[in-house]
Design a protein around this motif. Structure first.
Motif, mmCIF file in Angstrom:
data_model
loop_
_atom_site.group_PDB
_atom_site.id
_atom_site.type_symbol
_atom_site.label_atom_id
_atom_site.label_comp_id
_atom_site.label_asym_id
_atom_site.label_seq_id
_atom_site.Cartn_x
_atom_site.Cartn_y
_atom_site.Cartn_z
ATOM 1 N N SER A 229 0.627 -1.236 0.069
ATOM 2 C CA SER A 229 0.112 0.078 0.064
ATOM 3 C C SER A 229 0.807 1.280 -0.101
ATOM 4 O O SER A 229 0.718 2.364 -0.741
ATOM 5 C CB SER A 229 -0.999 0.213 1.211
ATOM 6 N N GLU A 261 0.200 -10.008 3.632
ATOM 7 C CA GLU A 261 -0.939 -9.773 2.890
ATOM 8 C C GLU A 261 -0.472 -9.862 1.463
ATOM 9 O O GLU A 261 -0.994 -8.966 0.626
ATOM 10 C CB GLU A 261 -1.852 -8.703 3.176
ATOM 11 N N GLU A 263 -1.503 -11.525 -1.063
ATOM 12 C CA GLU A 263 -2.453 -11.851 -2.131
ATOM 13 C C GLU A 263 -2.705 -10.273 -2.820
ATOM 14 O O GLU A 263 -3.207 -10.293 -3.820
ATOM 15 C CB GLU A 263 -3.540 -12.249 -1.434
ATOM 16 N N GLU A 264 -2.333 -9.375 -2.237
ATOM 17 C CA GLU A 264 -2.555 -8.028 -2.524
ATOM 18 C C GLU A 264 -1.946 -7.751 -4.056
ATOM 19 O O GLU A 264 -2.358 -7.016 -4.955
ATOM 20 C CB GLU A 264 -2.525 -6.826 -1.701
ATOM 21 N N ILE A 265 -0.608 -8.410 -4.049
ATOM 22 C CA ILE A 265 0.075 -8.114 -5.389
ATOM 23 C C ILE A 265 0.437 -9.453 -6.116
ATOM 24 O O ILE A 265 1.233 -9.417 -6.987
ATOM 25 C CB ILE A 265 1.525 -7.485 -4.933
ATOM 26 N N SER A 267 -2.287 -12.073 -6.666
ATOM 27 C CA SER A 267 -3.533 -12.423 -6.929
ATOM 28 C C SER A 267 -3.389 -13.315 -8.198
ATOM 29 O O SER A 267 -2.694 -13.126 -9.292
ATOM 30 C CB SER A 267 -4.631 -11.457 -6.748
ATOM 31 N N THR A 277 -3.327 -5.098 -11.638
ATOM 32 C CA THR A 277 -2.281 -5.733 -10.538
ATOM 33 C C THR A 277 -1.448 -6.889 -11.271
ATOM 34 O O THR A 277 -0.486 -7.370 -10.841
ATOM 35 C CB THR A 277 -2.793 -6.604 -9.361
ATOM 36 N N THR A 303 0.162 -14.859 3.893
ATOM 37 C CA THR A 303 -1.257 -14.600 3.442
ATOM 38 C C THR A 303 -2.417 -14.976 4.439
ATOM 39 O O THR A 303 -2.227 -16.263 5.027
ATOM 40 C CB THR A 303 -1.377 -15.150 1.905
#
Length: 426
Positions: A229, A261, A263-265, A267, A277, A303
Motif C-alpha cells: 500500500s 497480505e 495476495e494484494e500483489i 492474486s 495488478t 497470506t
C-alpha cells in the motif's frame, strides 16, 4: 649490524604493515584484532614503526577508550627479533598514549603466542584466570543508512524465545528455516540447500507476522517489511517500487524480507484486458528467482487467503516451503494465557477453564480477552475500594472470553484444513 630507529607511522607505511601482518599470521595463531581493525587504528589512533633504512622491521598500534589503552598490534620482522625492537616499540607507543590520561595499558594475545618477552620487559603483568569474550555486531554501521532508507530495522534479540505457545509451528520453522540458515556450513555438508523463500498461510491473527519477526531476531539479520500500500504511490508505480526495493535489499549483507497480505500483489491473473495488478504479479514473479540466487537472504510472504494467490506464485522453485500457521491447540492456548495472566492472580485463576472456553481463539483473540479482563478487574479494584483484590478472577476472564468475537469462523477453519491438504508444503 644495521641500525634501526623508532618513528611515528606514515600513511605510506601500509605496505610494510601488510608484510608484517602476513609474517605474523604465517608463524602463529590469528591475532585477536583482525587486519581491518588494525589498519583503522593506524589511521585514527596511535601507531609507531621501527625502520632500518627504508624497511619497516616492526610496528605497534594502540587505541584508547576512556582511561583504558589497548595494544592492538605488535610485530617484529623475522631476522630482527631479539634486538629489543618490541620493547622499544611498546615504550614509544606508551609515550604517545600516556598523555591522553589512560590509567592502564592492556594487550590481548592469542593463547598460542610465546613471544611475550617485550611485554614482560616493559613491565606488563600476565593476568591469569581471565576470559576473553567477543560478540560480532550483526549489522554494521555502513548498512544502517540503507536499512533506514528501506524502512527496515534490526529487531531486538530474544523475540524467538518470547514466542509463547504454537510449539509445533515453532519447531517446524526452527528445523526447516532457522537451522539451515544459521548453520550454512553444516547444511552444505549434508547436502541441504538453505531456504530462500517461504510462504506462511493461515487465518488472520494466528501469528504469521510475529513468526517472521522472530525468525529475523533469531538469525540476527536485518528485517525489511514491504508494504504494498505504501509502494503504490511511488513515481515508478508499484512494480517499479518493488524492483527498486529488491535491488536495495541486495546490498545488505543479511536480510529477512517480509511481505504481509501478499495476495494484494500476487492474486490470480485473469481478465481481458489484464487487471491493473497483473503487471505487479508478473514483476514479483521475475524478482523472486533473482532474489533466490543471493546467499543470506530469506523472503517470507504471508497470506490469509492462499486460495487467492496466482497458481504460478506457489510453483516449485519459487518457494521452498508453504507452511500453515493455524489456530493454537490446547497446550498452545495455555502457554498464551500464562503470558497475559498477572503473577499475583496466576495461582487463583483456573487456567484449564480458560483454555477450554477459548477453543477456536487465535493468539490475538486471547490477548484481547486477557486485556479486557485485566481492565475490568482494574476498574473494579479502583471503584469498589476493596483493598484485598489481587488481579483478575476466573469469572472475569470467562466473561471476557464470552464477550470476544472470534476472528476465525468455523467456515474459515474448515477451508484452512482443506488448504493444508491441497497447498501445504513442509
Amino acid at each position: 649490524m644495521t641500525a634501526w630507529r623508532i618513528r611515528d607511522q606514515h600513511a605510506d607505511d601500509i605496505g610494510g604493515f601488510l608484510r608484517l601482518w602476513e609474517q605474523l599470521t604465517e608463524a602463529q595463531a590469528e591475532p585477536v584484532y583482525n587486519l581491518a581493525e588494525v589498519l583503522a587504528s593506524c589511521a585514527q589512533d596511535h601507531a609507531v614503526v621501527a625502520v632500518a633504512g627504508e624497511q619497516i622491521v616492526g610496528a605497534a598500534v594502540g587505541r584508547t577508550a576512556h582511561a583504558q589503552g589497548w595494544v592492538v598490534f605488535l610485530a617484529t620482522a623475522p631476522g630482527w627479533r631479539g634486538r629489543g625492537i618490541g620493547s622499544s616499540l611498546l615504550a614509544a607507543l606508551e609515550a604517545r598514549m600516556a598523555p591522553l590520561g589512560i590509567s592502564v595499558l592492556s594487550a590481548l594475545m592469542p593463547a598460542a603466542e610465546t613471544r611475550i618477552g617485550a611485554f614482560r620487559h616493559q613491565g606488563y603483568e600476565l593476568k591469569n584466570n581471565l576470559h576473553y569474550f567477543e560478540r560480532r555486531i550483526p549489522v554494521q554501521k555502513e548498512e544502517l543508512r540503507l536499512l533506514a532508507e528501506l524502512g527496515g530495522r534490526v529487531l531486538p534479540r530474544g523475540l524467538w524465545e518470547g514466542v509463547g505457545g504454537m510449539e509445533a509451528e515453532k519447531e517446524l520453522l526452527e528445523r526447516r528455516l532457522v537451522m539451515p540458515l544459521a548453520k550454512p556450513e553444516l547444511a552444505e555438508r549434508f547436502g541441504v540447500a538453505p531456504p530462500r523463500a517461504v510462504v506462511l498461510f493461515g487465518p488472520p491473527g494466528t501469528g504469521k507476522t510475529t513468526f517472521a519477526k522472530a525468525i529475523a531476531s533469531r538469525l540476527e539479520w536485518s528485517f525489511v517489511e514491504v508494504f504494498p500500500s505504501r509502494l503504490a504511490s511511488h513515481p515508478l508505480g508499484l512494480a517499479g517500487a518493488l524492483r527498486e526495493t529488491f535491488a536495495a535489499v541486495s546490498e545488505l549483507e543479511r536480510a529477512v524480507v517480509f511481505i504481509d497480505e501478499v495476495e494484494e500483489i500476487a492474486s490470480h491473473r485473469q481478465g481481458d484486458p489484464p487487471s491493473p495488478t497483473q503487471g505487479v504479479t508478473n514483476e514479483l514473479l521475475k524478482l523472486i528467482p533473482t532474489f533466490r540466487e543471493q546467499p543470506d537472504r530469506l523472503l517470507i510472504c504471508a497470506t490469509n487467503f492462499i486460495r487467492a494467490l496466482d497458481s504460478a506464485f506457489l510453483r516449485h522453485g519459487r518457494f521452498d516451503y508453504v507452511i500453515p500457521i493455524g489456530l493454537p491447540d490446547a497446550a498452545a492456548r495455555a502457554a498464551i494465557w500464562e503470558r497475559y495472566i498477572p503473577t499475583v492472580a496466576a495461582a487463583s485463576v483456573d487456567l484449564g477453564r480458560l483454555v477450554d472456553a477459548s477453543d477456536g481463539f487465535s493468539p490475538a483473540d486471547i490477548e484481547y480477552a486477557a486485556r479486557r479482563a485485566s481492565q475490568t478487574a482494574l476498574e473494579h479494584a479502583v471503584y469498589s475500594r476493596e483493598s484485598d483484590l489481587e488481579g483478575p478472577t476466573t469469572a472475569e476472564y470467562t466473561a471476557a472470553i464470552a464477550a470476544t468475537r472470534t476472528t476465525v469462523s468455523q467456515k474459515v477453519t474448515q477451508e484452512f484444513r482443506e488448504d493444508i491438504a491441497a497447498l501445504g508444503r513442509v
